[in-house]
Write a protein that holds these residues in place. Structure first.
Motif, PDB file in Angstrom:
ATOM      1  N   GLY A  53      14.230 -35.385   9.038  1.00 44.10           N
ATOM      2  CA  GLY A  53      14.657 -34.247   8.222  1.00 44.10           C
ATOM      3  C   GLY A  53      13.984 -34.129   6.868  1.00 44.10           C
ATOM      4  N   ASP A  54      12.861 -34.807   6.659  1.00 46.93           N
ATOM      5  CA  ASP A  54      12.148 -34.716   5.384  1.00 46.93           C
ATOM      6  C   ASP A  54      11.037 -33.674   5.514  1.00 46.93           C
ATOM      7  N   ASN A  79      13.257 -28.732  -5.704  1.00 47.36           N
ATOM      8  CA  ASN A  79      12.771 -29.144  -7.026  1.00 47.36           C
ATOM      9  C   ASN A  79      11.254 -29.290  -6.998  1.00 47.36           C
ATOM     10  N   TRP A  80      10.590 -28.624  -7.943  1.00 44.15           N
ATOM     11  CA  TRP A  80       9.129 -28.656  -7.984  1.00 44.15           C
ATOM     12  C   TRP A  80       8.654 -30.012  -8.511  1.00 44.15           C
ATOM     13  N   GLY A 102       5.192 -21.319   3.903  1.00 46.09           N
ATOM     14  CA  GLY A 102       5.950 -22.568   3.906  1.00 46.09           C
ATOM     15  C   GLY A 102       5.222 -23.752   3.318  1.00 46.09           C
ATOM     16  N   ILE A 103       3.910 -23.638   3.049  1.00 50.09           N
ATOM     17  CA  ILE A 103       3.193 -24.779   2.462  1.00 50.09           C
ATOM     18  C   ILE A 103       3.677 -25.069   1.039  1.00 50.09           C
ATOM     19  N   LEU A 104       4.441 -24.146   0.460  1.00 47.62           N
ATOM     20  CA  LEU A 104       5.012 -24.404  -0.863  1.00 47.62           C
ATOM     21  C   LEU A 104       5.973 -25.584  -0.834  1.00 47.62           C
ATOM     22  N   LEU A 105       6.499 -25.899   0.366  1.00 49.05           N
ATOM     23  CA  LEU A 105       7.382 -27.065   0.491  1.00 49.05           C
ATOM     24  C   LEU A 105       6.649 -28.361   0.144  1.00 49.05           C
ATOM     25  N   SER A 111      16.462 -27.568   1.263  1.00 49.01           N
ATOM     26  CA  SER A 111      17.662 -27.276   2.034  1.00 49.01           C
ATOM     27  C   SER A 111      17.521 -25.880   2.629  1.00 49.01           C
ATOM     28  N   PRO A 112      17.787 -25.715   3.939  1.00 49.05           N
ATOM     29  CA  PRO A 112      17.695 -24.378   4.541  1.00 49.05           C
ATOM     30  C   PRO A 112      18.578 -23.354   3.838  1.00 49.05           C
ATOM     31  N   ALA A 113      19.699 -23.817   3.272  1.00 51.77           N
ATOM     32  CA  ALA A 113      20.599 -22.890   2.580  1.00 51.77           C
ATOM     33  C   ALA A 113      19.975 -22.338   1.296  1.00 51.77           C
ATOM     34  N   LYS A 114      19.166 -23.162   0.632  1.00 53.17           N
ATOM     35  CA  LYS A 114      18.527 -22.729  -0.619  1.00 53.17           C
ATOM     36  C   LYS A 114      17.226 -21.967  -0.380  1.00 53.17           C
ATOM     37  N   GLY A 115      16.634 -22.150   0.776  1.00 55.03           N
ATOM     38  CA  GLY A 115      15.378 -21.475   1.058  1.00 55.03           C
ATOM     39  C   GLY A 115      14.176 -22.270   0.600  1.00 55.03           C
TER      40      GLY A 115
END
Length: 320
Positions: free
Chosen positions: A284-285, A72-73, A53-56, A63-67
């Motif tokens: 939520g960020d 956007n990188w 998850g550190i890729l976030l 978005s949880p729906a997109k995974g």
């Protein structure tokens, strides 16, 4: 050609012998090693698995729906935004002040307690003091904070009764920004010193009693014995625990701070972990909060490596 080389043959034989020894060891103690499986699974599932998850940290628009890979990188923009925000120095300052004060005041407390208990000769009194000092460790943090709020209440609170006895005015401790740090640090010492002293008492029990007898014959008093036998005897334990503490110096007690925190005390109580909670869970960020959390972990890791390196060079005691 390589097999004709005596050094290569020797290395191959040594590798095979180590492999056979390891295989034999695992087969012989298979049930003991089997007990490690739940521990390994715990760390794999709850510690190493979530590291994906550190890729976030390097994305926006999660978005949880997109995974996790659906955002956007943006590279290091989240880190830059945090470093340039007005919150950065306040959060870093509060985190370091609370952690360093906890280390300076809280770390020696169990050592001093263990040394004092080691000098007690009355077994019943010693056991009673140990039991009383251990008990706060088993009290929930929620209960401890509730006790603090009761003791510090404006009317009838123990702390204000004591202040009134010495002629001071009653104050509201939980809304006074200057009282947050003393309450937090001293309550941590009260709650953890007794339990942490167990390790030092165990280290003290491992010191050879003949050293004390020889020191007495040489005319050393108890203070000299403490300086030249007791402290050097437990120094490896002190160093290892200090290195471990340095590796978590940026991790203030999130749960306790969150429970003690009020809007009036944000100036002195808001730390990185509580800010991450607000940004990630309340606002939520998740990407921004993950970046801050990753930065915090990197600082802790760097401090751990530095403390271990310095300790290894200074006294040859280290974690690795």
């Amino acid at each position: 050609m390589g097999m004709n080389n005596p050094l290569a043959v020797k290395q191959t034989v040594q590798t095979k012998s180590k492999f056979h020894f390891l295989k034999r060891e695992i087969i012989r103690n298979k049930y003991v090693y089997l007990m490690l499986v739940p521990v390994l699974l715990f760390y794999l599932i709850f510690c190493y698995g979530p590291m994906y998850g550190i890729l976030l940290s390097f994305q926006s628009g999660y978005s949880p729906a997109k995974g996790i890979m659906g955002g956007n990188w943006i590279g290091f923009e989240n880190f830059t935004m945090f470093f340039e925000s007005y919150n950065f120095w306040r959060l870093m300052g509060n985190t370091l002040i609370l952690s360093v004060l906890s280390l300076v005041i809280g770390f020696p407390a169990p050592i001093i307690l263990a040394l004092l208990l080691n000098e007690v000769r009355n077994r019943y009194f010693k056991n009673a003091v140990q039991t009383v000092s251990y008990l706060p460790h088993f009290i929930s943090v929620v209960v401890v904070v509730g006790m603090l709020k009761t003791f510090s209440s404006l009317d009838g609170g123990l702390f204000n009764i004591v202040r009134g006895f010495f002629g001071f005015e009653h104050i509201m401790f939980f809304t006074d920004k200057d009282m947050f740090r003393p309450l937090y640090i001293l309550s941590n010492v009260w709650q953890g010193a007794g339990w942490a002293s167990i390790l030092f008492l165990a280290a003290l029990a491992g010191i050879n009693s003949q050293l004390y007898e020889a020191a007495k014959m040489d005319g050393a008093n108890r203070w000299r014995q403490l300086l030249h036998i007791t402290l050097p005897g437990i120094m490896p334990t002190i160093v290892v625990l200090l290195i471990l503490r340095m590796g978590s110096i940026m991790n203030a007690d999130f749960q306790k701070i969150l429970l003690m925190q009020t809007a009036a005390t944000y100036e002195t109580s808001d730390v990185i972990s509580t800010f991450v909670y607000r940004q990630g869970m309340l606002l939520g960020d998740q990407a921004y909060s993950t970046a801050i959390g990753l930065f915090n972990s990197i600082i802790n890791f760097a401090l751990l490596l530095g403390a271990n390196y310095i300790s290894r060079k200074a006294n040859e005691t280290s974690l690795w």
